[in-house]
Each structure stands twice: as C-alpha cells, then as structure tokens.
Write a protein that holds these residues in place. Structure first.
Motif, mmCIF file in Angstrom:
data_model
loop_
_atom_site.group_PDB
_atom_site.id
_atom_site.type_symbol
_atom_site.label_atom_id
_atom_site.label_comp_id
_atom_site.label_asym_id
_atom_site.label_seq_id
_atom_site.Cartn_x
_atom_site.Cartn_y
_atom_site.Cartn_z
ATOM 1 N N GLU A 121 21.145 -68.654 0.688
ATOM 2 C CA GLU A 121 21.845 -67.485 1.230
ATOM 3 C C GLU A 121 21.388 -66.237 0.478
ATOM 4 N N ILE A 122 20.875 -65.263 1.206
ATOM 5 C CA ILE A 122 20.408 -64.029 0.566
ATOM 6 C C ILE A 122 21.267 -62.862 1.048
ATOM 7 N N LYS A 123 21.917 -62.215 0.077
ATOM 8 C CA LYS A 123 22.782 -61.078 0.399
ATOM 9 C C LYS A 123 22.191 -59.842 -0.262
ATOM 10 N N THR A 124 21.997 -58.803 0.508
ATOM 11 C CA THR A 124 21.415 -57.569 -0.036
ATOM 12 C C THR A 124 22.422 -56.444 0.134
ATOM 13 N N GLN A 125 22.742 -55.758 -0.966
ATOM 14 C CA GLN A 125 23.762 -54.698 -0.899
ATOM 15 C C GLN A 125 23.285 -53.447 -1.608
ATOM 16 N N HIS A 126 23.727 -52.334 -1.100
ATOM 17 C CA HIS A 126 23.550 -51.047 -1.763
ATOM 18 C C HIS A 126 24.290 -51.124 -3.102
ATOM 19 N N GLN A 127 23.639 -50.703 -4.182
ATOM 20 C CA GLN A 127 24.267 -50.861 -5.506
ATOM 21 C C GLN A 127 25.549 -50.032 -5.662
ATOM 22 N N GLU A 128 25.675 -48.991 -4.843
ATOM 23 C CA GLU A 128 26.799 -48.066 -5.025
ATOM 24 C C GLU A 128 28.157 -48.754 -4.969
ATOM 25 N N ILE A 129 28.274 -49.816 -4.159
ATOM 26 C CA ILE A 129 29.590 -50.471 -4.058
ATOM 27 C C ILE A 129 30.014 -51.041 -5.417
ATOM 28 N N PHE A 130 29.047 -51.514 -6.217
ATOM 29 C CA PHE A 130 29.380 -52.043 -7.547
ATOM 30 C C PHE A 130 29.669 -50.893 -8.514
ATOM 31 N N ASP A 131 28.911 -49.820 -8.387
ATOM 32 C CA ASP A 131 29.124 -48.666 -9.270
ATOM 33 C C ASP A 131 30.520 -48.083 -9.092
ATOM 34 N N MET A 167 24.638 -49.040 -16.670
ATOM 35 C CA MET A 167 23.965 -50.118 -15.902
ATOM 36 C C MET A 167 25.007 -51.132 -15.422
ATOM 37 N N ILE A 168 24.849 -51.546 -14.234
ATOM 38 C CA ILE A 168 25.779 -52.502 -13.668
ATOM 39 C C ILE A 168 25.525 -53.893 -14.292
ATOM 40 N N THR A 169 26.603 -54.639 -14.560
ATOM 41 C CA THR A 169 26.402 -55.946 -15.196
ATOM 42 C C THR A 169 26.505 -57.064 -14.158
ATOM 43 N N ILE A 170 25.980 -58.218 -14.559
ATOM 44 C CA ILE A 170 26.031 -59.389 -13.669
ATOM 45 C C ILE A 170 27.489 -59.732 -13.354
ATOM 46 N N ASP A 171 28.359 -59.641 -14.366
ATOM 47 C CA ASP A 171 29.775 -59.980 -14.159
ATOM 48 C C ASP A 171 30.418 -59.055 -13.127
ATOM 49 N N ASP A 172 30.057 -57.776 -13.180
ATOM 50 C CA ASP A 172 30.603 -56.825 -12.204
ATOM 51 C C ASP A 172 30.177 -57.214 -10.784
ATOM 52 N N ILE A 173 28.903 -57.565 -10.652
ATOM 53 C CA ILE A 173 28.384 -57.950 -9.325
ATOM 54 C C ILE A 173 29.097 -59.204 -8.830
#
Lengths: 453, 89
Positions: free
Chosen positions: B74-84, A1-7
C-alpha cells in the motif's frame, strides 16, 4: 523537521480512529436573486448556486487526495429562503425547494441547507409561506434541508411557531412515511441558531454573512476516545488537557483544508466548526468517550458532567488552532448517528429526559431521535418549547430534530441509512398531555440576563 | 512542496526500486528514507521534494498507488503540510 512518530500518529488518527473533515460547506447569499415572479426567482437561484459552487466538489476531492484525509461531505448553505423569496408573488415555496434540489444535484453536493425562516420574534408573510411549505418541500426533494429559528435569548420564544412546528413535523413524517419519516431528519428547529454553521440539517447562510464563504466542519470522536484509552485512572485535569491537545490537532487539519479550499475557489474563509460529529460506525462515537471516562453506559448519572468537560475542552483546544472558530463547536449528541448512543437507548440507560439534560452542556440539542408516530403534535411542540427554553435562558444554541415514525412503536428500530444511521424508538412521556399549554400561543418574553441563579 | 510517501506491505524484492523509479522519472528529489522490516512486513516513510515534479500531485499519487497495487504493497502519498499543521505551532 517532521518526525516519523508525527507521521505515524497523524495516519493512525485517519486510518484507525476515523479522523475526517466532515464537511466543506459553501455559503452563498441569495439576497440578489429576488424577483416577484417565482419562476424567474427559481432560475436566478439555480444560476447563482451552480455558478458559485461549480468547482466545490472537485476541489474537495483534490484536497482529500493531496492531504490524505477524508473529506466526507461537500455542501451548500444559502440565505434563508423566507428572506430571499419574500418578494415572490406566491403562496407556496415548493418550486423554490425543487430549484434548490436541482441546483445541488447539478453541482454534486450531498445536501443544501437554507430552506429556512428566522422567526424568533415574529413572522413575515414569507416566513409563514415557508413554514407551510416545509412538509411538501421535504417530501418532494432529496437533498434540501429546512430549519426554523423560533427562539433567541434576545427575543424570547415564539410559541405560535412552536405550536405550528409540532404540526409541521407530524405532517412531514406522514408525507415521508414510506421512508421511515426521513423528511424529519432534514428538519431542525433552533433557539439561537448560528448563522455560519456548516453542518446539516441546520446550515443556512446568515444575512450578516459575506457574498460567498467557505466554512469547514471537522470531526474525530474516535481520536479523542483513543487518547483517553491511554489515560486509565487519570484525574480530570489530565483528561481535559489531553482532550484540548487532541482537539487542537484535529482543528488544525480543518483549518488547513478550509484555507486551501478558500484559496483554490477564490471564496473567503469563514470559520472552522470544531465539533465532534459521530457516525453510527463503531469507533466514531461521542457516547463511547463519555463511557471511557468511567460511565458504565451513556445516560447513567455522571453523563452530564462528563459531557460538560468534553464539550468545554474541545472548544478550548480548537479555539487556538484556527483563526476563526464558529458554528456549533463542541460535542454533538445525535442518537441515530452515534453507535454508543444507540446502544445506550437499547439498554435503557439513556432516555429523552437525560438527553434533554445533556443538551444544557452539549453543543446543540435533541438530535436525530426517533419516537413513536403516535406522539401528538402538541407533545412534540412541548418538547421543542422545553429545548428552546434551555437555549434561551442559558444563552446557547439548542435544537430539536425529532422523527415521529408513523406506525413505529417503542421496541422497534428504524433505519435511515448512510450518515443518518439507525435508531431504536425512544420512549416519550406522551400519556400526559401538554395540549392546553401549547394551545396558548403568543411569545414567552426574553429572559433577564442578571440575577442568574 | 514536500511529500510524505508511506509504504506498507509484505516484503519482496524491488519495492524501493519501484517507488523511487516513479519519483526519479518525474523529477521528484528524495530527501530522506526511513525503512525497516518487521515480521516480514515492509515499512517505509520517504520524504521528497516535489516542487519540480513533471506530474501534478494528484496524478503522481495515482501513479504510485497503482504501482503499489501491482507489487502488493500500500503506497500513500501526502502533502507534508498536513503533518506540519498538526504537530507544529
């Protein structure tokens, strides 16, 4: 699961540290476009480019929006025109450059590279025509980039071409003098040019490449500097580790964008170029990373060692993050496109001689350096020869993108605009002539690859 | 396809309601919400599942962004894959 810190970390890199994907570059082969009639050839390349890259810009914009990471440039590279146009019955490739310009504008890309010749060993007729056509081609077009590979470790240095390129650069400067010799910013001479580089001005689609290919260049000097700011007093092992981890993260973004662009466009993925490409904006500088390591001003003793560590760690971190790494992959050191380099030239700490030493360990070469318009063609050729020698002997890519600005003197600052930035005129030791050296011509033989002391 | 919606701005009544209404109207299911107020500033990170979204991602992003501008955040919406990709090997 992705964490808040990562985001939060990812979004900080993008918003505060200027992490971006610098370019998505589509390579397009023009080998099937040849025709004896140049008009027909130009039509063929226009049709092929506009069909192949029709959705390139839209795809880049969609990816930028969906992932929330800026994708600054969408570009095209093509087969070196000296090869593609070799069968045209003509003595001037200007119409080809104009066709490239028109095609690039039609699909909305900001640069097209490949007005190029590969002459490290010798010239074909097409190569000769292309090189002669460069000044007018760059003056009459807006987005066409030219490059000439004039040396390689396998073949040595083509000194006839080195001599000629000094004159070509001077002529290009003269023809674009109203724009501060902007034509020269679109012209690179190479030793050991990579065939899959997505960055301009040196991008071309090598003859060993597929029909079409997607190459992506990432950037992010600001992110690396931010990481080092938290490592005050740390030793170099820790610094190298931190840079590797950061380069890994940056490259993963490039890999994601490359993979998605490739899928959506139905074009094979080529490589990710893991480079730190600076801009003239504050917070996006390679020089400032070197200074963060403890160099008071870029160019002071220690700069070459700092750059060597940076370049190597970027490559090591990036390699594991992408299935295919290529292009230059390392740290760029352009002067006009790097706020810290500009400041270092202004303060006097950074000279062209130190830049030359830095090119032994950076990813490319002498880049975006404005010099006085009084510097002779033979001196420019001699600078190219020195740089080519570094590349040939050390088995690395080197390049020269130098801009002799007509009418400008040391102390002046010239503005190129946009990503090309601005540059104080860099002093050159031109009071001592290299003319007789350059006049010799011929080839400097390929070097020995053993007994390398 | 999972989304990460980041909302930052001056706190006021109805920010969560405004964001979640757009998501609900478009059949986007919320997976988690992390929200707090720091010095009068509203911060929220929301994870959502958008595979069944009525709108394509780019349009949904645009709708959320416009809503954010209307209520001053400010609302930013992103595909989760970039964080993964960045944080997972």
């Amino acid at each position: 699961m992705i964490t808040i810190d990562d985001i939060l970390e990812t979004n900080r890199m993008i918003t505060q540290n200027k992490l971006d994907v610098r370019t998505i570059t589509m390579g397009i082969s023009l080998r099937d476009c040849s025709h004896p009639n140049i008009k027909q050839f130009c039509q063929n390349i226009y049709d092929k480019i506009t069909t192949s890259a029709e959705f390139l810009v839209k795809t880049g914009e969609d990816l930028e929006s969906e992932y929330g990471v800026p994708i600054i440039n969408k570009r095209i590279s093509v087969t070196p025109i000296a090869i593609a146009a070799d069968s045209c019955k003509t003595d001037d490739y200007l119409p080809v450059a104009e066709a490239l310009d028109k095609a690039a504008k039609a699909v909305g890309v900001n640069f097209i590279g490949g007005f190029s010749a590969l002459v490290d060993k010798g010239f074909t007729n097409g190569d000769k025509i292309l090189i002669q056509s460069i000044p007018q081609a760059l003056a009459n077009t807006d987005v066409v980039c030219a490059s000439v590979n004039l040396a390689s470790t396998k073949a040595g240095i083509n000194m006839d071409c080195v001599r000629q390129m000094g004159e070509v650069i001077k002529r290009t400067a003269e023809l674009t003098r109203d724009q501060q010799a902007l034509g020269c910013a679109k012209l690179v001479t190479f030793a050991n040019a990579p065939t899959d580089n997505p960055f301009m001005a040196g991008a071309f689609h090598g003859v060993n490449e597929a029909e079409r290919v997607i190459n992506v260049g990432v950037s992010g000097p600001g992110v690396v500097k931010h990481v080092l700011e938290d490592l005050k007093g740390a030793d170099f092992s820790q610094i190298a580790e931190a840079i590797k981890k950061t380069a890994f993260k940056i490259t993963r973004v490039g890999q994601l964008v490359a993979r998605e662009a490739s899928k959506r466009l139905g074009v094979p993925f080529g490589i990710v170029d893991v480079s730190l490409a600076p801009t003239a904006e504050v917070g996006d500088s390679v020089a400032r990373i070197l200074e963060e390591m403890g160099i008071e001003s870029c160019g002071a003793p220690g700069t070459t060692a700092a750059l060597a560590l940076l370049n190597d760690a970027v490559k090591k971190g990036g390699l594991m993050a992408s299935s295919h790494v290529g292009g230059f992959s390392g740290a760029f050191i352009p002067v006009s496109e790097d706020e810290g380099m500009i400041a270092a030239v202004k303060s006097g700490s950074l000279s062209i001689e130190k830049l030359e030493a830095m090119t032994c360990v950076c990813s490319v070469g002498l880049d975006m350096i404005a010099i006085s318009g009084d510097v002779s063609a033979s001196t420019i050729s001699a600078i190219i020869a020195d740089e080519a020698a570094i590349g040939v002997i050390n088995n690395k890519t080197t390049a020269v993108r130098i801009i002799p600005v007509p009418g400008a003197k040391v102390g002046d600052v010239v503005e190129f605009g946009g990503l090309l930035g601005y540059c104080p005129i860099v002093p050159v030791k031109s009071e001592w002539s290299s003319e007789a050296f350059i006049a010799r011509g011929g080839r400097i033989p390929a070097p020995l690859r053993s007994l390398t002391n | 396809m999972k989304l990460v919606v980041t909302v930052v701005g001056k706190d006021r009544v109805g920010i969560i309601a405004a964001v979640t209404k757009i998501l609900a109207d478009n059949n986007v299911n919320i997976l988690s919400i992390n929200q707090n107020i720091l010095d009068g500033f509203f911060n929220m990170i929301l994870l959502a599942e958008a595979s069944e979204s009525k709108m394509p991602l780019v349009e949904l992003q645009s709708a959320l962004k416009t809503q954010g501008e209307e209520i001053g955040v400010e609302i930013k919406t992103q595909h989760q894959e970039i964080f993964d990709v960045m944080h997972k090997i």
